[in-house]
Design an enzyme around this catalytic site. Sequence first.
Site, PDB file in Angstrom:
ATOM      1  N   ASN A 325       0.612  -1.152  -0.111  1.00 21.77           N
ATOM      2  CA  ASN A 325       0.015  -0.067  -0.065  1.00 21.77           C
ATOM      3  C   ASN A 325       0.919   1.409  -0.103  1.00 21.77           C
ATOM      4  OD1 ASN A 325      -1.923  -2.143   1.411  1.00 21.77           O
ATOM      5  ND2 ASN A 325      -2.831  -0.609   0.372  1.00 21.77           N
ATOM      6  N   TRP A 363      -0.799   5.417  -0.986  1.00 20.89           N
ATOM      7  CA  TRP A 363      -1.553   6.043   0.271  1.00 20.89           C
ATOM      8  C   TRP A 363      -2.610   5.077   0.634  1.00 20.89           C
ATOM      9  CZ3 TRP A 363      -0.386   9.072  -4.068  1.00 20.89           C
ATOM     10  CH2 TRP A 363       0.670   9.847  -4.070  1.00 20.89           C
ATOM     11  N   ASP A 364      -2.772   4.032   0.243  1.00 26.56           N
ATOM     12  CA  ASP A 364      -4.006   3.085   0.522  1.00 26.56           C
ATOM     13  C   ASP A 364      -5.335   3.772   0.283  1.00 26.56           C
ATOM     14  OD1 ASP A 364      -5.323   0.919   1.096  1.00 26.56           O
ATOM     15  OD2 ASP A 364      -5.202   1.332   3.214  1.00 26.56           O
ATOM     16  N   TYR A 365      -5.383   4.555  -0.784  1.00 30.39           N
ATOM     17  CA  TYR A 365      -6.669   5.515  -1.122  1.00 30.39           C
ATOM     18  C   TYR A 365      -7.664   4.473  -1.792  1.00 30.39           C
ATOM     19  CZ  TYR A 365      -5.021   9.854   0.182  1.00 30.39           C
ATOM     20  OH  TYR A 365      -4.368  11.053   1.038  1.00 30.39           O
ATOM     21  N   LYS A 391     -11.933   7.891  -0.142  1.00 35.02           N
ATOM     22  CA  LYS A 391     -11.234   8.268   1.070  1.00 35.02           C
ATOM     23  C   LYS A 391     -10.559   9.733   1.113  1.00 35.02           C
ATOM     24  CE  LYS A 391      -9.732   3.674   2.010  1.00 35.02           C
ATOM     25  NZ  LYS A 391      -8.618   2.637   2.516  1.00 35.02           N
TER      26      LYS A 391
END
Lengths: 686, 121
Positions: A325, A363-365, A391
Amino acid sequence: MPTFSVTKRPHFTPATLGWRTATALVLCLSPMPLLAQDSPDEPANSPENSSENSPANSAAEATNTAPIPLVPGEPIWDSFHGQLNAQKYSPLDQINADNVGELEKVWEIHTGDVADGSGDLPATVWSATPVFANDTLYIGTPFYRIIALDPASGEEKWSFDTQSSLEALTQPALKNRGVAYWEADDPVAGESCQKIIYMGTMDARLFAVDADSGEPCQGFADNGVLNANQWNDTNDKWPLSLLQPPTVVGDRLILGWAGMDWAYEEAPPGTVFSINARTGELEWTFQALSDQMREQSGTANVWTHMSADEELGLVYLPVSSPSPNYWGGNRTEEVPLGTSTTALDIETGEVVWSRQWVHHDIWDYDINSAPTLMDITVDGEEIPALIQATKMGFLFVVNRETGEEVWPIEERPVPGGDGAVEGEVYAPTQPFPTKPAPLMDQSEKPKVWALADAVSFGQCSALWEDLRYEGMYTPPTTEGEGTLGFPISAGGVQWGGVAFDPESQTAVVNTSHIVQHVRLYGRELYESANRASGNESGFASQEGAPYGMRLEVALNRLGMPCWEPPFGELVALDMTTGDIKWRRPLGASQQYGFYMPESWGSPTIGGPAVTAGNVIFIGASMDAKVRAYSLESGEELWSDQSEAPSVSNPAVYEYEGRQYVAFVSGGNTILKNQVGDQVAVYALPE
Amino acid sequence: MSTLRPTRLGAIVLLIASLAGLAIALYAYFVPLTGVTGTLGALVAILACLALGVLALLLAAVKQKKAAILLRVLILLGLLGTFFAGMLLHQWWICAAMGVGFIGLILDMVRPSHHAQPAHA
């Protein structure tokens, strides 16, 4: 008319390496993440072959199911978001803004399927939407049981226990988001499984039971059980957890899955399966990653619900980010379907169009909620649109037939790396919607909250100085305390998504304003660091990548947020203009039982429902209250206390002439350490 | 009828208010769906009300003026703190009980002191 319009392709610039020291942790909240998966023998539509998409019209021709009316004449609440278009809208108006204050609880049940994590069982996280169909209210539980209830009394009609192992095999908690319902176009009287309830388990099995009796459907897969893990053939680090009920489109079940967050560089790659609703046979698969990327990366899966327009013959996928991520050195090529909204032909699974909302996502969006389909009138023109909440706090509005933007979506330059991260590349631009306005102002580093700073003797200010922030999409770093994100994975909009009133063309969405910080650790340093972690926070290894990571919410030592309130809001948007009609803090934050002022709002998990009675129903807040608001003004009209935060979407249904509103209150340790097993149903006094 | 009784009225009111607060806090802590069931905050309120009750008993019994003043200060702080806690817990009846307790404290302060003038039955 962009088909497969993966917007602009970013040029990636290389970065260099470096790293530095470590630190400790505090508390947390954050989002939920990835999933991955894989398909066996299927001619999946990889991005490469999907560009020339079958036109939506041809897909529509191929579809023989009845169109979904976007302003429904009849109340429907038979799926996770109420309706397949994910509007979470009911045309019922028996309960309205004038009388909602008289609501009373008509029944409640406690399933008994709850754990707080203090014993042998992991904590439960319950986000199920009650499904109303077949004159019955169906729920799934985090112990993976299906319960059928009388809608008026709550009396149990039947229950079915999957006997699933209660182990946190992938997610850190026992999670469930409920059940799905299917019925044959012309049910044969006296024949079983003409109406079916489906529920998945963490150990990757999908159960199909008769909606009338709760008996397994012998004709579905292996005597009523489909093992999705049979298709887990690439980087099978974990089972393909079926925490989200399948999306039922006609006679198909569109099935995504969930995995383990932030754990591995190479992970099961995201595959979506289309399954025959009657037999469990695999019909097509969709892969978000190329064959090469499936091996060296993974995830980019769909772990949340999808929406569909049967008239257009399209199903809309919110696709998550590839693995790992927070570092993308293993996926420097373009991954155009990662972190996207992708429209597939329901018949074939081919990509009709796709819009990527974050290029080279580090950014793990994950796109984490089903896009909401809506017909809107903009500048006099009626547009078949969809809105994709994210997010990031951005709301992207596009034409759902083509993927073309309704209001301009601009590619804007974003910060690059600081040269500290080995092997990383950075997208030079990212898509920014011009309308609606972002749900929070991420353009500048959020201000330190003076109160939290003062009572912690400057801890917040000191933290702020150690966090890098050059605006939205500032990349993770190894330096200092890392990078500030407003939000990173916990903020913005979660899986509850956007509700929509088709009459007034008003969209309603709850959002969280949460500052987190992420720091990368070189492998050696990571191994020696204190790696305590919680649910979706703390340290995570990203095994195989050169960096582990730590993600925390920016709190002071007393657990107070270091940024200014409000911490969560409810927002109404005029979809004819894209302007905000009103916004207000939602709920109250609560720590150790102490409520904070409602003007500060609460982080939110869960989603709203809207009705023709001009009422918004929502739980979602830390204070575990369920509320009703005026759709017109945002004024709070009613509230009641529930057992735990209602981190789900409410259900609105009518049974024997009476309108009901049902809330599941299960809690989520991401929000607060409070769990529940309550289903509470409200109606007006008879 | 004891001549002590009027001088102890304030402490008695305070004791009753503390016990009322304790009952409300216990309810809030143990009964489901109060919003603060099982929380640390409600537990703190229970302990605070208990402490106030004990202080009220001591106030009724104490003979020395300095000790009485010290107790009153402690009680005032306890009342304010518990009132504030009740407010943050949204347990408004605890706030009301603390208000009554405050009246008891005032009564104790304005009545002729039994500590200064020990009565003879």
